[in-house]
Motif scaffolding. Sequence first.
Motif, PDB file in Angstrom:
ATOM      1  N   THR A 189      23.319  71.080  29.370  1.00 25.35           N
ATOM      2  CA  THR A 189      23.793  72.379  29.082  1.00 25.35           C
ATOM      3  C   THR A 189      23.830  74.072  29.418  1.00 25.35           C
ATOM      4  O   THR A 189      23.281  74.103  30.450  1.00 25.35           O
ATOM      5  N   THR A 190      24.853  75.016  28.832  1.00 26.10           N
ATOM      6  CA  THR A 190      25.647  76.638  29.787  1.00 26.10           C
ATOM      7  C   THR A 190      23.947  77.086  29.364  1.00 26.10           C
ATOM      8  O   THR A 190      24.176  77.985  30.131  1.00 26.10           O
ATOM      9  N   SER A 191      23.026  76.611  28.305  1.00 27.53           N
ATOM     10  CA  SER A 191      22.195  77.431  28.425  1.00 27.53           C
ATOM     11  C   SER A 191      21.426  77.804  29.528  1.00 27.53           C
ATOM     12  O   SER A 191      21.001  78.934  30.053  1.00 27.53           O
ATOM     13  N   THR A 192      20.840  76.383  30.341  1.00 30.08           N
ATOM     14  CA  THR A 192      20.051  77.124  31.918  1.00 30.08           C
ATOM     15  C   THR A 192      21.096  77.603  32.550  1.00 30.08           C
ATOM     16  O   THR A 192      19.830  77.722  33.319  1.00 30.08           O
ATOM     17  N   THR A 224      19.963  68.494  28.471  1.00 33.41           N
ATOM     18  CA  THR A 224      20.398  68.946  27.155  1.00 33.41           C
ATOM     19  C   THR A 224      19.725  69.184  26.143  1.00 33.41           C
ATOM     20  O   THR A 224      18.543  69.108  26.399  1.00 33.41           O
ATOM     21  N   HIS A 225      19.690  69.332  25.572  1.00 33.25           N
ATOM     22  CA  HIS A 225      19.383  70.001  23.855  1.00 33.25           C
ATOM     23  C   HIS A 225      20.564  69.752  22.791  1.00 33.25           C
ATOM     24  O   HIS A 225      20.578  70.544  21.460  1.00 33.25           O
ATOM     25  N   SER A 226      20.329  68.024  22.091  1.00 32.21           N
ATOM     26  CA  SER A 226      20.839  67.946  21.180  1.00 32.21           C
ATOM     27  C   SER A 226      20.224  66.526  21.427  1.00 32.21           C
ATOM     28  O   SER A 226      20.726  65.658  21.511  1.00 32.21           O
ATOM     29  N   PRO A 227      19.349  66.651  20.493  1.00 31.31           N
ATOM     30  CA  PRO A 227      18.532  65.243  19.993  1.00 31.31           C
ATOM     31  C   PRO A 227      19.470  64.283  19.235  1.00 31.31           C
ATOM     32  O   PRO A 227      19.007  62.828  19.493  1.00 31.31           O
ATOM     33  N   THR A 228      20.043  64.069  18.227  1.00 29.89           N
ATOM     34  CA  THR A 228      20.881  63.133  17.957  1.00 29.89           C
ATOM     35  C   THR A 228      21.455  62.241  18.609  1.00 29.89           C
ATOM     36  O   THR A 228      21.316  61.417  19.051  1.00 29.89           O
ATOM     37  N   ALA A 229      22.141  63.426  19.545  1.00 29.02           N
ATOM     38  CA  ALA A 229      23.929  62.779  20.575  1.00 29.02           C
ATOM     39  C   ALA A 229      23.219  62.240  20.915  1.00 29.02           C
ATOM     40  O   ALA A 229      23.127  60.998  21.361  1.00 29.02           O
ATOM     41  N   GLU A 230      21.807  62.685  21.908  1.00 27.16           N
ATOM     42  CA  GLU A 230      21.143  61.783  23.226  1.00 27.16           C
ATOM     43  C   GLU A 230      19.942  60.841  22.827  1.00 27.16           C
ATOM     44  O   GLU A 230      20.944  59.505  23.322  1.00 27.16           O
ATOM     45  N   VAL A 231      19.904  60.575  21.783  1.00 21.72           N
ATOM     46  CA  VAL A 231      19.530  58.981  21.009  1.00 21.72           C
ATOM     47  C   VAL A 231      20.734  58.371  21.223  1.00 21.72           C
ATOM     48  O   VAL A 231      20.571  56.631  21.248  1.00 21.72           O
ATOM     49  N   TYR A 271      14.511  70.541  25.203  1.00 21.82           N
ATOM     50  CA  TYR A 271      15.583  70.171  26.209  1.00 21.82           C
ATOM     51  C   TYR A 271      14.748  68.911  26.175  1.00 21.82           C
ATOM     52  O   TYR A 271      13.911  68.209  26.900  1.00 21.82           O
ATOM     53  N   SER A 272      16.014  68.222  27.065  1.00 19.63           N
ATOM     54  CA  SER A 272      15.729  66.988  27.576  1.00 19.63           C
ATOM     55  C   SER A 272      16.272  66.081  29.200  1.00 19.63           C
ATOM     56  O   SER A 272      17.601  66.947  29.317  1.00 19.63           O
ATOM     57  N   VAL A 273      15.955  65.768  30.114  1.00 15.74           N
ATOM     58  CA  VAL A 273      16.545  64.818  30.966  1.00 15.74           C
ATOM     59  C   VAL A 273      16.754  63.502  30.304  1.00 15.74           C
ATOM     60  O   VAL A 273      15.544  62.643  30.295  1.00 15.74           O
ATOM     61  N   ILE A 274      18.107  63.025  31.093  1.00 14.27           N
ATOM     62  CA  ILE A 274      18.668  61.745  30.847  1.00 14.27           C
ATOM     63  C   ILE A 274      19.281  61.650  32.274  1.00 14.27           C
ATOM     64  O   ILE A 274      19.518  61.655  32.936  1.00 14.27           O
ATOM     65  N   GLU A 275      18.368  60.314  32.440  1.00 13.63           N
ATOM     66  CA  GLU A 275      19.178  59.780  33.679  1.00 13.63           C
ATOM     67  C   GLU A 275      20.157  58.552  33.923  1.00 13.63           C
ATOM     68  O   GLU A 275      19.656  58.235  32.059  1.00 13.63           O
ATOM     69  N   GLY A 290      19.549  82.590  32.751  1.00 14.40           N
ATOM     70  CA  GLY A 290      19.601  82.330  34.110  1.00 14.40           C
ATOM     71  C   GLY A 290      17.912  81.770  35.041  1.00 14.40           C
ATOM     72  O   GLY A 290      18.220  81.679  36.169  1.00 14.40           O
ATOM     73  N   LEU A 291      17.693  80.357  33.814  1.00 16.65           N
ATOM     74  CA  LEU A 291      16.522  79.440  34.734  1.00 16.65           C
ATOM     75  C   LEU A 291      17.383  79.223  35.984  1.00 16.65           C
ATOM     76  O   LEU A 291      16.442  79.373  36.616  1.00 16.65           O
ATOM     77  N   PHE A 292      18.553  77.996  35.732  1.00 18.65           N
ATOM     78  CA  PHE A 292      18.772  77.519  36.796  1.00 18.65           C
ATOM     79  C   PHE A 292      18.729  78.257  37.933  1.00 18.65           C
ATOM     80  O   PHE A 292      19.301  77.995  39.732  1.00 18.65           O
ATOM     81  N   GLU A 293      19.249  79.757  38.016  1.00 21.22           N
ATOM     82  CA  GLU A 293      19.560  80.467  38.736  1.00 21.22           C
ATOM     83  C   GLU A 293      18.344  80.462  40.057  1.00 21.22           C
ATOM     84  O   GLU A 293      17.578  80.309  40.892  1.00 21.22           O
ATOM     85  N   ARG A 294      16.937  80.137  39.238  1.00 20.45           N
ATOM     86  CA  ARG A 294      15.766  80.793  40.025  1.00 20.45           C
ATOM     87  C   ARG A 294      15.535  78.327  40.232  1.00 20.45           C
ATOM     88  O   ARG A 294      15.202  78.514  41.072  1.00 20.45           O
ATOM     89  N   ILE A 295      15.680  77.643  39.781  1.00 14.49           N
ATOM     90  CA  ILE A 295      15.005  77.078  39.729  1.00 14.49           C
ATOM     91  C   ILE A 295      15.869  75.523  40.440  1.00 14.49           C
ATOM     92  O   ILE A 295      15.149  74.985  41.580  1.00 14.49           O
ATOM     93  N   GLY A 296      17.169  75.974  41.066  1.00 15.60           N
ATOM     94  CA  GLY A 296      18.358  75.424  41.691  1.00 15.60           C
ATOM     95  C   GLY A 296      17.519  75.298  43.235  1.00 15.60           C
ATOM     96  O   GLY A 296      17.728  74.448  43.988  1.00 15.60           O
TER      97      GLY A 296
END
Length: 308
Positions: free
Chosen positions: A55-58, A104-111, A257-261, A62-68
């Motif tokens: 998702t673009t929000s990470t 991602t952060h879209s629970p219905t679409a993730e399921v 937010y979820s991580v999906i393999e 600025g979060l991804f700039e820190r954890i990447g």
Amino acid sequence: LTANSGGYYWGVYKPKLAGKFFVRTRCVNHDTASRVAVLTVTGTIPPSTVFLASTTSTRDSGLFERIGPVFKQNCPEYVLKATFVGSGAAIALGGTGDADVLLTHSPTAEVDFMNGIVAGAPSAYRGLRRYKVMYNDFVLVGPKTNPAGVGASVPATQAFQSIATAGSTFWSRNDNSGTNTKEKEIWALIGNPQTGQTWYKASGTMGMAQALAAANDASTGGYTLSDRATWLNAGALGIVKNLMVVNSGDARYFNQYSVIEVRGARNAEGSQDFSNWIRSPEVQELIRTYGEYTYPGQVMFVPNAGSY
């Protein structure tokens, strides 16, 4: 052949174009120093690429700039290639096999994706494992003059109804992202009064930062829905000076937010290792503390790694 020693998974790897065997380690305990020592003795191998669709929000928060960079340090056996799009588009990349792992952060679409469905149609690939990573909330932002008279603590449905009644400009991302899905969910609860209205701006698609910029612009200003972390980061960057949070706090604004393999991913090990890494105590602490000094008293993300 493989063996487990002290939490590391060891194996023999043979590059197609090389005539040498190398010892390979996987990102399990995040102990870079130990693995560098091993690789120095036994040789090195080309790092494998992990394709992440996020998702673009990470990114916009600025979060991804820190954890990447931390992933690169912890897991030098991988090169992480991230694509930042709305959650709907990220899941679509998983569905075509063009992403190994999703954030991602879209629970219905993730399921749906876990069941092999993307955008209402069967997909070539589906989710293998899905875990919680973190959460925050959505906020409704608008002009500091608040022309629709939106109440600060009223239910989200009432806040959206106030905008519709006043006919105030509302900027929709219109991209099937997690934020856009939440916005449409709230409109639907009050009968979709925005449909066909000129004040409802939903032509084309926008990322979160773009939607905030449109709402902030003096000539096109209006309301929009944002995740809190991106909103706070936009404030720090000085790009939302004409806006304020006009409504927040409703339970409907919860944002998981979820991580999906991805099942059958091109880099299945990398997919699993990224999932394990982002849910590890070290990275969960990075997520928890992100922004605590820049935005005192504000919460960017709350880590909650776990199963569904």
